[in-house]
Structures are given as structure tokens and as C-alpha cells.
Design a protein around this motif. Structure first.
Motif, mmCIF file in Angstrom:
data_model
loop_
_atom_site.group_PDB
_atom_site.id
_atom_site.type_symbol
_atom_site.label_atom_id
_atom_site.label_comp_id
_atom_site.label_asym_id
_atom_site.label_seq_id
_atom_site.Cartn_x
_atom_site.Cartn_y
_atom_site.Cartn_z
ATOM 1 N N GLU A 208 0.824 -1.205 0.000
ATOM 2 C CA GLU A 208 0.000 0.000 0.000
ATOM 3 C C GLU A 208 0.868 1.270 0.000
ATOM 4 O O GLU A 208 0.500 2.275 -0.577
ATOM 5 C CB GLU A 208 -0.899 -0.038 1.247
ATOM 6 N N THR A 232 -7.337 4.433 -0.229
ATOM 7 C CA THR A 232 -6.652 3.210 -0.640
ATOM 8 C C THR A 232 -6.827 2.186 0.462
ATOM 9 O O THR A 232 -6.846 2.519 1.641
ATOM 10 C CB THR A 232 -5.142 3.430 -0.859
ATOM 11 N N VAL A 241 -7.811 1.291 -4.935
ATOM 12 C CA VAL A 241 -7.759 2.747 -4.897
ATOM 13 C C VAL A 241 -9.112 3.253 -5.387
ATOM 14 O O VAL A 241 -9.451 3.093 -6.558
ATOM 15 C CB VAL A 241 -6.639 3.293 -5.807
#
Lengths: 453, 453
Positions: A208, A232, A241
Motif C-alpha cells: 500500500e 486506498t 484505490v
């Protein structure tokens, strides 16, 4: 960030949900519906069956200036079902008995009596009389089960939120919500909401934090991120996202999507919100291919995932859960000497499972999964979380294969669930033309780097 | 109802959870932990990543007089991770940089750099510096991932709740909670909680309303229900009755449990909280029996459920997902003429699946499941939701079998999930000695009456 038109809260009631024994499905479902309608959701709150707790939450919603509260649950016939009474008190409206509604509920209960001949129907009817109590001025939503829902407007326009009261069972709540959004009492609130667009990008095999860096890069390149609401999250091993924006910010979103597509070309697998499951299904159907799976540690979860979508019988022939080694050999046809030589958890056995199940089912594509889900079962050089995957097929006359050995983190349930995601992505990649070098040398498993972070 | 000692709220942050894309696992998990500690949970609230929404919720908790708030999420390195700053503001405490903590976080990040060689480590370290900011007077909980947690006491004793700040990923949150409950700053709050006992009864094949009537009957017989906090709920097709009480009300609970056991002898299957899965596992292990499953509409979910518990390889040999009819015939050995004559969804084919898979795997017990999960696939006389089950075995030299045809309600996912519950209960009943009459006449399916309500 888009400005806020209509703001809402979801209030889920039920001691069993609050206590963690039942997973709330209504909050997430209503959340998505509100988003589609352009309503800004401020919070989801779960309270027990105590009227004072529920009343306090309604008052907090009013104090926070929310326009809409949607409640679920607490409409049943038992004494702990108190939502209607609490909402009536909150909105300062008297309860009265709607006799026609009472009769309609009695009508619904009649066939029940035939199924449960020992029921005390008087007691049932008395309990259900409670369900026909309606706050004055409220709109009644017809029962889907036995409980009616309500739309309760504020005492004066703007004096508090409109409260939509829905039953707890999702299969009653969902059709009733579809009814509610047609009613003038709710339309009046919803029509004040702005219109927003929402897009989702999905990536697999990336931590991430790399997306966070890409957002900073987009900012440096002049993309006006202030106009976009970007979220996200890591979900079942994939990074999603999600971006929400006003229609006139569509070009800004396109610029952001372009930066992400450019920097993450190898891991971006969906720019239209479609899941890997949907893509795999579509690829199989388009090319009229069939698939079968032989799995060990996942114990049926890969097959279950491949049969989750309606219509999956067009491509899914079935599978073998080869949990015992004897099943791998006798049902799937894995050579016993492979297991002896490399161990049941090995890329060699994964390959043999994929090939074997393909042959046994006469499928075009075969999946093999074998691993150690834990907590026990670790061996020298083979820790808990080690899972070997193979996807093999003959496509356009060419034998193709992807084989991977992956170390997955987390609990037994995590390892089993993540394994299904890895398997789906390997199938997708194979169908899109990826294949291991014929030498059998597996490429570094970039497909699953994110699993390790 | 026990009086309230310590009251708590759980505050889950995350736009992805609020948006319904990620299921919150922390709320339910923390809820169970708090209950074990005798803490009364008032609510679980999910908010997005907006600091003002989170701050408003913390202030509502203070206004409601709660003693404890446990937060999850918002401790990551990205800009939308704001929990620490909000909690510092709420409790009116300055943030300062804990340099030793910063160094420990840097230490944790070093190995990550090796896995992701393209990472910008300066950017990473800068983001993570934020994670080393600590409100003055707070207790730091050591990072499990990269994020430390916090215990933040109120400014003055009694001036507001103690806030425990935990990270979002369950595998970081759970060990950190275990750490937190050892710390004096949290112990001080927990020690004020009373001690309560909790018991669970589980029933299968009964509508929830019958339990409500039984509670009224217990009341009429003089059981002092006021001393018990009773929650009933329908979960995956089973009714759970959970009762919480002070230790001196144990006799009252026993009286209630006695009334329920007497009135629902045929449907009460657990009086110690054990699930049907655990009971089936124990029965199989005790009798050294093995099991295999052949399933169609459930697509692997029955096998997945039988392999869910650690150690399931002691009894579970495996299964066949016989999704295509050809797989039923060729892999499981169902006679093709049975499918032709009775249809793939029939008790006859379910029997043949159970017998066939038992033979193919050399298992003691075989399960066969075939049905129409929907939304399509309904046929004349065979609606969506119709599922046929068979469980067969040779026990102590005797062939035994239970065959059922059940109409399950709900969506495709509901039908598939409920089917696994029905299958588990049929296995349990067979192992406990139930069997159909040898004539093959199936008894009325009381096992699944509740499914229809």
C-alpha cells in the motif's frame, strides 16, 4: 474534496451484532447504496437492544447536523425489539395502531401457522400487533417478512434527521430499501444530495505504501488531488484505490489514473472496478474454456470461489479436495514418488495436481494448490504459510504453465483465503498470455510481493 | 440485568470500512475480549478518515459517561492516518516525538527495504517518523507491525474515558491488545469491572419465536429472568441463546437452561457453546472415523468447512466438487441413468454422491450435496433453493443413512452457506445414532424447519 450535500448515519441495532457473534451485513450494504445516491456517510454505529443507548445515538446524529439516519433491526415481535418506540420518542411523535396494517401482518402470519402447528397463534398475533404501531406522520413501508418499515420525518423541516427504519434480516431490508427510495418522504431528502462519480483501480502484488508514494508523485506532477477524495485499502491481498469526485473533476481523475497506470503497469489489473473473479470468468467464457481445480490446504475454497458467480457452470467443471496424500495419488493421479521425493507441499506436486485434475475432468485449465495453512504442520524448510501453486493449460495448441511458491502471512484462515486470491491471479495471468520459461525456472514471484509486507 | 461497572465503546476508523468494501473484524473481536473482561460494551462506531468525525464521536463517548474507548486504525504512515493527533486533541495532551521509538520503528523498516529494493527509504522513514509521535502522559504499546499503539488516560481521573489506540490490521491489533491489558494504565480501568459469567445454548431446526415463547414459559414457572441478560439470535441457520449473569445468579441460569432443554430436547444440540463443527470433529476423532464429501451447488464450501479447524487432516480425507454432471458420473461414480431419471438435483443422486465419494476415498462417512443455488437453474418442480443432502456410513458394521430434501431461502450465497450448516447437522445426527428407516422413506425434515421461516 467534494462539498457535503446530504450527510447520513447508519444505526444498526442488535445485541448479537454488538456482541460480535453476528457479522453486520446491513451497514456495508446500506453504505454502498447511500454512496450511489451521492449521500455522504458520516458513520455506522452498532448499538445493543437498550433503548437508552439507541436514543442517545439518534440525539448525537441530530447534534452533528446529519440529514438522514437509516436504522436496521429491532422490528421483530419480541420484547427486546424497540426501535419503533425509540424513534417515535426521538422524533416526538405519538404511536398509534394501524389496524389495516395489523390485518396485513396477520395475513402474512397465517401460512406460518401451517408449518409450525404447535405455535400459540394468539401469542404470535399479540406480539405482532406491536409491529403494527406507527408513529403519526410516518410513511409505512410494506412488510417483506412480517415487519413493516418506516420513514419518519423530523417534527419540523430541518429540525433533525429523517429516520428510515428497516428490519434486520438482509433479505427483508434490501427490497424494503428499494421501496423506501421511491417514497416522497425519503426522495425529498435524497434530492438534496449532489451527484458524484466513483471509480476504482485494483492492483495485486504491491504494498500500500507504494501507492502513497505514487499519489505524492502525481501531486508533484500537478494533478490537483484536492478535487479528488481518494481512499486506498488492502483487501484480501489486493490494493484498491477508490476515488470519488464531482463530474467536473473527471479530467483530474483521468490524470491521476494515468500516473498510476504508468507507474504500476505490471500490478494494475482492473481500472473499471471489475474483480479478478469477474475477469477470470469473462476470459474463460470468451474463449469457451473450462477449468478444474485440485487443492489441498485450501480445502475447497478455490473451487468455492470459482463457483461463487452465477453462471459459473459454463466454465467450472469441478474439483478435487485432495486433503489426504492418498487422495492426491488415487483421485488426482499425482505420482506417489513425487510426493515421496519432494514432499506433498512442493511446486512439483502442485504441477502434478494441476495437470492431473485437468486430465481427470477433461478441462482446458487446471489449478493445483498445496501448502501448509497451519498452525501445525511446519517442516524443515517448509514453514507455516508456504503454499505452492500451479496453473496449467493447453492454449491454442501450446502447453503453458505458471508455477509459484509463496510464503503467506497470517492465521490459518488468512493463509487459506489469501491462497485463493493468488490462484485467481495466476489463472488470469495465464489466460492473458503469461507463461513460465519452458525450462521450468520460475520467475521471481512479483505476483505476490505484497503478501510479504 | 447485571448493573453496569465499566462501560466502553469501540471506535473503528477507516474510509474503506465505512464504505462497505472492507468488513470490520476488529469490532467483533474486541467486543468479545471486552465481554470476557466484564466490560459492558455500549456501542461500536465506524467512522471514516475525517478527523472532525472521529473527534465528534470521542466527545459523544465522553458525554455519555463511558469509561473506556478502544480505537482501531488510522496509525499508518499515510496522510489520512490521523488517530493519534485526534486523540491527543481530544484528551488535551501535547504530541512529542519519542526518538527512541522512532529508532525502533526505523529498525523494523530496515528488512522491508531488502524486499522492496525500489522503495524511497527517505520518504518511508519520514512517513514513519509521524508514527513516533506520542501524546504526553500516554503509555506506548510496542509495534507489532510498524505502528505503535497507545493508552491515553483522561486529563483528570473521571474527566473522560481512557482511550486505547490500536492499529487496524487484526494481526497487529490482537497481540497488541494482549499487551495493553497487562499495562497499569488500562488495568486501572478494567479492575473496576464486575465479574460476569456467560453461557451459550445452540439450537437447530427451530424458529426464533419459539424461544421467545419458552422464555415467557420460564417466567410463568417462576424463573427470575430479571437477573439474567438473555440474547437470542439466528446465525447461519442456528438459534443461539446467550445468557450473561452475576455469579450468584448461577442457579437461576440453571433453571432457565433446564426449561429450554426440556421443551427443545430435539433441537438443542449444544449447551456448552461448542459449535456443530467442533462436535462433528470430536465425534469423528473419538471414533477414529474418516469422512469425504461430494458436493455440487456448494462448490467446495462443505469441504472447506470440514477443513476449517486445525487438525482436520485426522478425519477429513477430501472431496470432489462435482459441479458438471459428467464429474458426478466419472469422478464420483454416480450412475448416469440416475441423473437422467431423477435429475441431478434429487435425493437419489445425493445418495449416490455420498456412497460414491465414500467408496472413492475409502472413507467411513460420505456426504452428498446437490441443489439449485440460483439465481438461475430452477426447473419444473425444482425451485431455486432446493437442496438434497445425503450422509451415509457403515457404523459398527451397520449401513446407516440420512437423506433430506430441503427448500432454503435467500440469495445464492445464503443457499450455499445454509447448505453447509444442514450438512454438518446431518453428519452430527448420523454419528449420534440417527438413521432413516431402511425403506428409504425420509422422515419429515424437522432438521431444517427453521430455514423456512
Amino acid at each position: 474534496v467534494p462539498d457535503r450535500g446530504v450527510r447520513a448515519a447508519i444505526l444498526v441495532t442488535g445485541t448479537e451484532v454488538l456482541g460480535g457473534r453476528v457479522t453486520d451485513r446491513n451497514g456495508p450494504w446500506l453504505s454502498e447504496r447511500l454512496r450511489e445516491l451521492g449521500v455522504e456517510l458520516a458513520l455506522i454505529t452498532i448499538v445493543g437492544d437498550r433503548p437508552e443507548d439507541m436514543l442517545a445515538q439518534l440525539r448525537h446524529c441530530a447534534a452533528d447536523g446529519l440529514d438522514l439516519v437509516v436504522t436496521s433491526g429491532g422490528l421483530g415481535p419480541t420484547a427486546d425489539d424497540l426501535t419503533t418506540a425509540v424513534v417515535a420518542r426521538f422524533s416526538d411523535r405519538e404511536l398509534h395502531l394501524d389496524e389495516q396494517l395489523e390485518e396485513r401482518i396477520a395475513e402474512i402470519l397465517r401460512p406460518l401457522a401451517k408449518r409450525f402447528p404447535h405455535l400459540d397463534m394468539d401469542a404470535v398475533r399479540e406480539s405482532n400487533r406491536k409491529q403494527a404501531l406507527v408513529p403519526e406522520g410516518a410513511t409505512v413501508l410494506e412488510p417483506v417478512g412480517t415487519a413493516p418499515g418506516l420513514i419518519v420525518p423530523p417534527r419540523e423541516p430541518g429540525a433533525g434527521p429523517t429516520v428510515v427504519v428497516l428490519p434486520g434480516p438482509p433479505r427483508e431490508l434490501q427490497p424494503m430499501w428499494a421501496d423506501a427510495v421511491q417514497r416522497p418522504a425519503l426522495r425529498e431528502v435524497l434530492d438534496r444530495a449532489g451527484v458524484y462519480e466513483q471509480r476504482m483501480l485494483r492492483l495485486f502484488g504491491i504494498p500500500e505504501s507504494e501507492i502513497a508514494e505514487t499519489l505524492r508523485e502525481a501531486d508533484r506532477r500537478g494533478v490537483d488531488l484536492e478535487r479528488l477524495e481518494i481512499t486506498t485499502c488492502l483487501r484480501r491481498g489486493e490494493v484498491e484505490v477508490v476515488t470519488r469526485f464531482a463530474p467536473d473533476a473527471a479530467d483530474i481523475y483521468s490524470a491521476l489514473a494515468g500516473v498510476i497506470a504508468q507507474r504500476h503497469a505490471d500490478t494494475l489489473f482492473s481500472d473499471d472496478g471489475r474483480s479478478v473473479d469477474e475477469q477470470v470468468a469473462e476470459l474463460l467464457v470468451q474463449r469457451a474454456l473450462t477449468i478444474a481445480v485440485a487443492e489441498s490446504c485450501t480445502g475447497g475454497l478455490v473451487a468455492a470461489r470459482l463457483t461463487e458467480l452465477p453462471g459459473s457452470s459454463r466454465y467450472m467443471l469441478g474439483g478435487v479436495v485432495a486433503y489426504a496424500d492418498a487422495a492426491k495419488v488415487e483421485i488426482v493421479g499425482v505420482p506417489a514418488e513425487l510426493i515421496e521425493r519432494f514432499g506433498a507441499v512442493s511446486t512439483e506436486v502442485a504441477d502434478a495436481l494441476a495437470d492431473g485434475v485437468r486430465a481427470r475432468f477433461g478441462a482446458d485449465v487446471g489449478i493445483g494448490v498445496t501448502g501448509i495453512a497451519g498452525p501445525g504442520g511446519a517442516m524443515e524448510g517448509k514453514p507455516v504459510g508456504l503454499v505452492c501453486f500451479s496453473v496449467s493449460a493447453v492454449l491454442d495448441g501450446e502447453p503453458v504453465r505458471l508455477t509459484r511458491s509463496v510464503q503467506l502471512p497470517g492465521s490459518r484462515a488468512d493463509v487459506r483465503d489469501r491462497s485463493t486470491t493468488v490462484a485467481m491471479h495466476l489463472v488470469r495471468r495465464l489466460l492473458l498470455g503469461a507463461t513460465d520459461a519452458p525450462s521450468g525456472a520460475a520467475e521471481p514471484d512479483t505476483a505476490v510481493r505484497a503478501e510479504r509486507s
